[in-house]
Design a protein around this motif. Structure first.
Motif, PDB file in Angstrom:
ATOM      1  N   SER A 213      88.617  25.164  10.117  1.00 33.22           N
ATOM      2  CA  SER A 213      87.896  25.186   9.501  1.00 33.22           C
ATOM      3  C   SER A 213      88.530  26.504   8.635  1.00 33.22           C
ATOM      4  O   SER A 213      89.181  27.289   8.764  1.00 33.22           O
ATOM      5  CB  SER A 213      86.035  25.363   9.583  1.00 33.22           C
ATOM      6  OG  SER A 213      86.296  25.602   8.210  1.00 33.22           O
TER       7      SER A 213
ATOM      8  N   ILE B 189      88.231  29.424   5.442  1.00 37.79           N
ATOM      9  CA  ILE B 189      86.732  29.665   4.435  1.00 37.79           C
ATOM     10  C   ILE B 189      87.157  31.472   3.314  1.00 37.79           C
ATOM     11  O   ILE B 189      88.874  31.391   3.321  1.00 37.79           O
ATOM     12  CB  ILE B 189      85.779  31.308   4.566  1.00 37.79           C
ATOM     13  CG1 ILE B 189      85.348  31.602   3.999  1.00 37.79           C
ATOM     14  CG2 ILE B 189      86.808  32.110   5.972  1.00 37.79           C
ATOM     15  CD1 ILE B 189      83.692  32.488   4.984  1.00 37.79           C
TER      16      ILE B 189
ATOM     17  N   ASN C 261      77.489  31.263   4.233  1.00 40.83           N
ATOM     18  CA  ASN C 261      78.458  31.342   4.955  1.00 40.83           C
ATOM     19  C   ASN C 261      78.313  31.248   6.713  1.00 40.83           C
ATOM     20  O   ASN C 261      79.090  30.665   7.139  1.00 40.83           O
ATOM     21  CB  ASN C 261      80.379  32.122   4.660  1.00 40.83           C
ATOM     22  CG  ASN C 261      80.367  32.086   3.359  1.00 40.83           C
ATOM     23  OD1 ASN C 261      80.290  33.825   2.577  1.00 40.83           O
ATOM     24  ND2 ASN C 261      80.072  31.136   2.598  1.00 40.83           N
TER      25      ASN C 261
ATOM     26  N   VAL D  83      91.568  31.058   3.649  1.00 36.02           N
ATOM     27  CA  VAL D  83      92.258  29.993   2.401  1.00 36.02           C
ATOM     28  C   VAL D  83      92.805  30.636   1.377  1.00 36.02           C
ATOM     29  O   VAL D  83      92.399  30.577   0.096  1.00 36.02           O
ATOM     30  CB  VAL D  83      91.552  28.999   2.180  1.00 36.02           C
ATOM     31  CG1 VAL D  83      91.858  28.074   3.437  1.00 36.02           C
ATOM     32  CG2 VAL D  83      90.493  29.079   1.574  1.00 36.02           C
TER      33      VAL D  83
ATOM     34  N   ILE E 281      93.133  20.338   6.439  1.00 36.48           N
ATOM     35  CA  ILE E 281      92.569  19.552   7.311  1.00 36.48           C
ATOM     36  C   ILE E 281      93.175  18.598   8.661  1.00 36.48           C
ATOM     37  O   ILE E 281      93.641  18.637   9.620  1.00 36.48           O
ATOM     38  CB  ILE E 281      91.000  19.059   7.210  1.00 36.48           C
ATOM     39  CG1 ILE E 281      90.469  19.388   6.429  1.00 36.48           C
ATOM     40  CG2 ILE E 281      90.675  18.288   8.479  1.00 36.48           C
ATOM     41  CD1 ILE E 281      88.963  19.055   5.806  1.00 36.48           C
TER      42      ILE E 281
ATOM     43  N   VAL F 193      81.400  22.921   8.106  1.00 35.91           N
ATOM     44  CA  VAL F 193      81.220  23.508   7.190  1.00 35.91           C
ATOM     45  C   VAL F 193      79.735  23.159   6.858  1.00 35.91           C
ATOM     46  O   VAL F 193      79.228  22.832   7.232  1.00 35.91           O
ATOM     47  CB  VAL F 193      81.663  22.219   6.736  1.00 35.91           C
ATOM     48  CG1 VAL F 193      83.536  22.778   6.340  1.00 35.91           C
ATOM     49  CG2 VAL F 193      81.592  21.241   6.835  1.00 35.91           C
TER      50      VAL F 193
ATOM     51  N   ASP G 271      77.776  21.481   1.457  1.00 35.86           N
ATOM     52  CA  ASP G 271      78.783  21.697   0.494  1.00 35.86           C
ATOM     53  C   ASP G 271      80.160  21.064   0.608  1.00 35.86           C
ATOM     54  O   ASP G 271      80.545  20.976  -0.667  1.00 35.86           O
ATOM     55  CB  ASP G 271      78.255  22.944  -0.451  1.00 35.86           C
ATOM     56  CG  ASP G 271      78.717  24.137   0.659  1.00 35.86           C
ATOM     57  OD1 ASP G 271      79.315  23.595   1.515  1.00 35.86           O
ATOM     58  OD2 ASP G 271      78.961  25.341  -0.738  1.00 35.86           O
TER      59      ASP G 271
ATOM     60  N   HIS H  24      83.656  16.978  -0.380  1.00 35.66           N
ATOM     61  CA  HIS H  24      85.193  16.709   0.312  1.00 35.66           C
ATOM     62  C   HIS H  24      85.802  16.345   1.940  1.00 35.66           C
ATOM     63  O   HIS H  24      86.863  15.734   1.609  1.00 35.66           O
ATOM     64  CB  HIS H  24      85.737  18.536   0.094  1.00 35.66           C
ATOM     65  CG  HIS H  24      85.300  19.080  -1.097  1.00 35.66           C
ATOM     66  ND1 HIS H  24      85.980  20.901  -1.271  1.00 35.66           N
ATOM     67  CD2 HIS H  24      84.978  18.734  -2.382  1.00 35.66           C
ATOM     68  CE1 HIS H  24      85.134  20.986  -2.259  1.00 35.66           C
ATOM     69  NE2 HIS H  24      84.842  19.568  -2.881  1.00 35.66           N
TER      70      HIS H  24
ATOM     71  N   THR I 296      71.096  24.844   9.124  1.00 36.46           N
ATOM     72  CA  THR I 296      71.129  25.972   8.622  1.00 36.46           C
ATOM     73  C   THR I 296      72.508  24.941   7.668  1.00 36.46           C
ATOM     74  O   THR I 296      73.213  25.944   7.194  1.00 36.46           O
ATOM     75  CB  THR I 296      71.709  27.254   9.687  1.00 36.46           C
ATOM     76  OG1 THR I 296      72.576  26.218  10.155  1.00 36.46           O
ATOM     77  CG2 THR I 296      70.992  27.460  10.368  1.00 36.46           C
TER      78      THR I 296
ATOM     79  N   ILE J  21      71.826  27.339   3.198  1.00 34.93           N
ATOM     80  CA  ILE J  21      70.975  28.106   2.859  1.00 34.93           C
ATOM     81  C   ILE J  21      70.411  28.569   2.057  1.00 34.93           C
ATOM     82  O   ILE J  21      71.917  28.749   0.914  1.00 34.93           O
ATOM     83  CB  ILE J  21      71.373  29.611   3.579  1.00 34.93           C
ATOM     84  CG1 ILE J  21      71.913  29.014   5.483  1.00 34.93           C
ATOM     85  CG2 ILE J  21      70.802  31.379   3.647  1.00 34.93           C
ATOM     86  CD1 ILE J  21      70.801  29.485   6.385  1.00 34.93           C
TER      87      ILE J  21
ATOM     88  N   LYS K 262      71.387  26.934  -3.759  1.00 36.11           N
ATOM     89  CA  LYS K 262      72.621  27.439  -2.195  1.00 36.11           C
ATOM     90  C   LYS K 262      72.856  28.977  -2.529  1.00 36.11           C
ATOM     91  O   LYS K 262      73.508  29.176  -3.839  1.00 36.11           O
ATOM     92  CB  LYS K 262      73.242  26.754  -1.819  1.00 36.11           C
ATOM     93  CG  LYS K 262      74.458  27.000  -2.944  1.00 36.11           C
ATOM     94  CD  LYS K 262      75.990  26.529  -2.248  1.00 36.11           C
ATOM     95  CE  LYS K 262      77.075  26.803  -3.103  1.00 36.11           C
ATOM     96  NZ  LYS K 262      78.088  26.097  -2.825  1.00 36.11           N
TER      97      LYS K 262
END
Ligand code: TYM
Length: 329
Positions: free
Chosen positions: A6, A8, A19, A41, A135, A145, A148, A152, A182, A185, A194
């Motif tokens: 993953s 971020i 997050n 990222v 990925i 993830v 949202d 993707h 969760t 959020i 969100k």
């Protein structure tokens, strides 16, 4: 062991509660069962304009937060995306596999480009394609993830499938790993959208002064009723607070509802502010420690990048060969 990858974005500096609860908590937990690759990222970050000094600082701050939250660099490969050039390289290949209309259907692009006043760059448009490359390079089984990112991941699977059909099986089709409770959020000021950095008043940041965060929680928008019950449709604000409370304490929403029977919204908010402060205070102390020794932090990231490259380069070489590129001798 199955693989997990993953990423971020480092853009915001501080991560927020969305997050953490939507994704990062799962990153930490999955280290026990998976061979984990986690990246900051920075290539994605430059899809909108970044000040170089701020980007450099935020990339370290992001890595420090991941370590402070429990990513263990001895068990997981923690790295910065730009340190592994295979991301950009496979990203190009994936761009050539993607339809223009297909990329244009990405809702996050539509939202982001509509919100942005400055001219929208092509990188923002191809952003999800680079994410697919992130990925697929690691042959990830699972991708933790928030909700949202679901679209993707669907694109990622479509591209992998298309490549495999055209050139022979090369990529594993990854599964999203989205924890329902969760997965989304909500913003404290607008509990129907969100939580995200674009609305400062409603976002709880991990690196903000906990007193300020507790105050934001105390001023969270609720409703004109008085009963503390979980009902996302009718009581979005209260339900969001209950979800956050439950996730941070491990207590079930039902038991919280029972405990707050007869009490007011103010009590719930005050207690949640304390719960959050208790959670975040030691995290902030650890972040400060990691940032105190950036030489050591950079070393950790270099080690992670080396491990990531050893996997990514093999996948890229196989893909290049399948496509028909000459082997460089
Ligand atoms: P980013 O940096 O916007 O967000 C990081 C993670 O936090 C989740 N998230 C939320 N979850 C629940 N509720 C919220 N309010 C909330 N806000 C954010 C996101 O779903 C995400 O998991 N495109 C990605 C970064 C990325 C990536 C990847 C992810 C690049 N390459 C490869 C997975 C695999 C993004 O912008 O996340």
């Amino acid at each position: 062991r199955p693989r997990v990858l993953s990423g971020i974005q480092p853009t915001a500096g501080s991560f927020h509660l969305g997050n953490y609860l939507g994704a990062l908590r799962q990153w930490v937990a999955l280290q026990d069962t998976h061979d984990a690759f986690y990246c900051v990222v920075d290539l994605h970050a430059i899809t909108v304009e970044q000040d170089p000094k701020v980007l450099r600082q935020n990339t370290r701050v992001s890595a420090a937060q991941l370590l402070a939250l429990g990513i263990d660099p001895d068990r997981s490969s923690l790295f910065v995306q730009s340190h592994v050039p295979e991301h950009a390289q496979l990203g190009w290949v994936m761009q050539c596999m993607t339809g223009f209309g297909e990329a244009g259907r990405m809702t996050q692009f539509k939202d982001k480009s509509a919100r942005q006043e400055a001219s929208v760059g092509v990188g923002l448009f191809t952003y999800p394609i680079l994410q697919a490359a992130d990925i697929l390079l690691y042959q990830a089984h699972h991708v933790p993830v928030g909700e949202d990112q679901r679209q993707h991941l669907e694109l990622t699977r479509d591209l992998a499938q298309r490549f495999n059909t055209r050139y022979g099986k090369t990529f594993r089709l990854p599964e999203p790993y989205i924890v329902k409770d969760t997965a989304k959020i909500y913003d404290l000021q607008d509990p129907t959208s969100k939580m995200s950095k674009s609305v400062p008043a409603g976002v709880v940041e991990l690196l903000d002064d906990p007193k300020r965060s507790a105050k934001k929680i105390r001023s969270a928008v609720t409703d004109t009723g008085r009963e503390i019950v979980y009902d996302p449709a009718a009581k979005a604000g209260v339900s969001n607070l209950l979800v956050i409370f439950s996730a941070l304490t491990g207590r079930s929403v039902e038991s919280l509802v029972a405990d707050y029977d007869g009490k007011g919204y103010g009590d719930l908010k005050k207690d949640l502010g304390e719960v959050f402060t208790e959670f975040v205070t030691p995290v902030q102390a650890r972040v400060a420690e990691y940032l105190d020794d950036t030489a050591e932090l950079d070393k950790v990231l270099a080690r992670g990048a080396e491990r990531a490259r050893s996997v990514a380069s093999k996948t890229l070489a196989r893909a290049y060969d399948r496509i028909g590129f000459l082997t460089a001798t």
